[in-house]
Design an enzyme around this catalytic site. Structure first.
Site, PDB file in Angstrom:
ATOM      1  N   SER A 161       0.934  -0.986  -0.007  1.00 39.62           N
ATOM      2  CA  SER A 161      -0.040  -0.026  -0.020  1.00 39.62           C
ATOM      3  C   SER A 161       0.731   1.174   0.131  1.00 39.62           C
ATOM      4  CB  SER A 161      -0.906  -0.077   1.167  1.00 39.62           C
ATOM      5  OG  SER A 161      -1.549   1.321   1.409  1.00 39.62           O
ATOM      6  N   TYR A 187      -0.246  -0.133  10.675  1.00 45.73           N
ATOM      7  CA  TYR A 187      -0.667  -0.433   9.522  1.00 45.73           C
ATOM      8  C   TYR A 187       0.712  -0.152   8.550  1.00 45.73           C
ATOM      9  CZ  TYR A 187      -3.085  -0.481   4.914  1.00 45.73           C
ATOM     10  OH  TYR A 187      -3.463  -0.826   3.594  1.00 45.73           O
TER      11      TYR A 187
END
Length: 322
Positions: A161, A187
């Site tokens: 990501s 994350y």
């Protein structure tokens, strides 16, 4: 050798769809495993590949929901239960896959959680790192003999990501036991780990005819955002005050395209170990414009990738078979 991290002039781009990309690849007759292939971009990944003639095996934590979503799709699709936060479930899934096929041409490590409240798996590991990275590390290891059986030419695609720019990777404290938990740093750590895993996996797989890729799919409105309030998403510019999604966001069909491109594109034959976005190999990120995409240097660090690999073996108790 790891390929050069630079665009190669793909005919596809930002707004290409997964089905358009799959139609240009050679997927008919191939066996594909997709984790989380019943939600968000995973759904469109499965739709595109199965629709172009691949046999697709989907790992799903909620198999009932997976059947509701996928049963009407064109093509050969098998659904097996998989909980990436549960090592025993991962092993059962791998055994189930081995009962379905003797080889895997393409593995797409798609499933993920994002910015979730602090939670830990049964081993005490922080949930985002455990699910997004360690679960896929163990799964890929368990499926490795089947992947090797499809070599040369087999590919492993792992979704990272743009969140990797948040970094946060701390191999001395991956579970936030000594530092305060921050859902975004967690994350960023997990997504950095996904990219570094692809880098090191390609080094391991290339001599055996298996290549690995990391993917940033783009900004897409999907259930991945389930842990975020609308106020948080507005503050980040994802939605306006009327609840309209930002115009730069991709559709789910567009968001699945880079995964499918890495899995199928003939342009990538003989290549691997790279971070890709918008259906091409990504350029280096511009630190003056961090939200503009591109890949940050820490996930291209081969020494860090090797250290993460050793830490992952230690934390999972799993090593890749020769």
């Amino acid at each position: 050798m790891t390929s050069t991290q630079a665009p190669i002039g793909s005919p596809f781009g930002y707004r290409s769809t997964a089905r358009e990309v799959a139609a240009a690849g050679k997927v008919a007759g191939k066996t594909v495993v997709v984790t989380g292939g019943y939600s968000g971009i995973g759904t469109e990944t499965v739709r595109a590949l199965a629709g172009e003639g691949a046999r697709v095996i989907v790992g799903a934590r909620r198999t009932g929901q997976a059947h509701e979503v996928l049963d009407g799709f064109e093509g050969d699709i098998t659904i097996l239960e998989l909980d990436l936060s549960d090592p025993a479930s991962i092993d059962r899934f791998a055994q189930g896959v081995a009962g379905e096929t003797d080889h895997i041409d393409i593995l797409i490590n798609n499933a993920a959680i994002m910015a979730s409240p602090l939670a830990r798996d049964a081993r005490g590991y922080e949930a985002q790192f455990a699910t997004n990275h360690l679960g896929h590390f163990q799964l890929t290891a368990r499926l490795w003999p089947l992947i090797l059986a499809a070599a040369p030419g087999a590919r492993v695609v792992t979704l990272s990501s743009i969140g990797h720019r948040l970094q946060g990777l701390d191999l001395d404290d991956p579970n936030f036991e000594r530092r305060d938990y921050d859902k975004w740093l967690a994350y960023g750590q997990a997504k950095s780990a996904n990219a570094l895993f692809a880098l090191q996996l390609d080094k391991l797989g290339e001599p055996k005819g298996v290549r690995a890729f990391a993917v940033h799919p783009g900004g897409i409105a999907t259930p991945l955002q389930r842990h975020l309030t609308m106020d948080e998403q507005r503050a980040m510019g994802w939605y306006d005050e009327e609840g309209n999604v930002h115009e730069a966001f991709k559709s789910t069909e567009e968001g699945a395209s880079t995964s499918v491109w890495c899995a199928t594109s003939p342009l990538l034959e003989g290549m691997g170990g790279v971070y890709c976005e918008d259906c091409d190999i990504a350029k280096p990120a511009d630190p003056e414009n961090p939200r503009a995409g591109g890949v940050w240097p820490h996930v291209r660090d081969e020494g860090l990738a090797e250290a993460l690999w050793r830490k992952s073996e230690e934390m999972t108790g799993v090593s890749f078979p020769g």
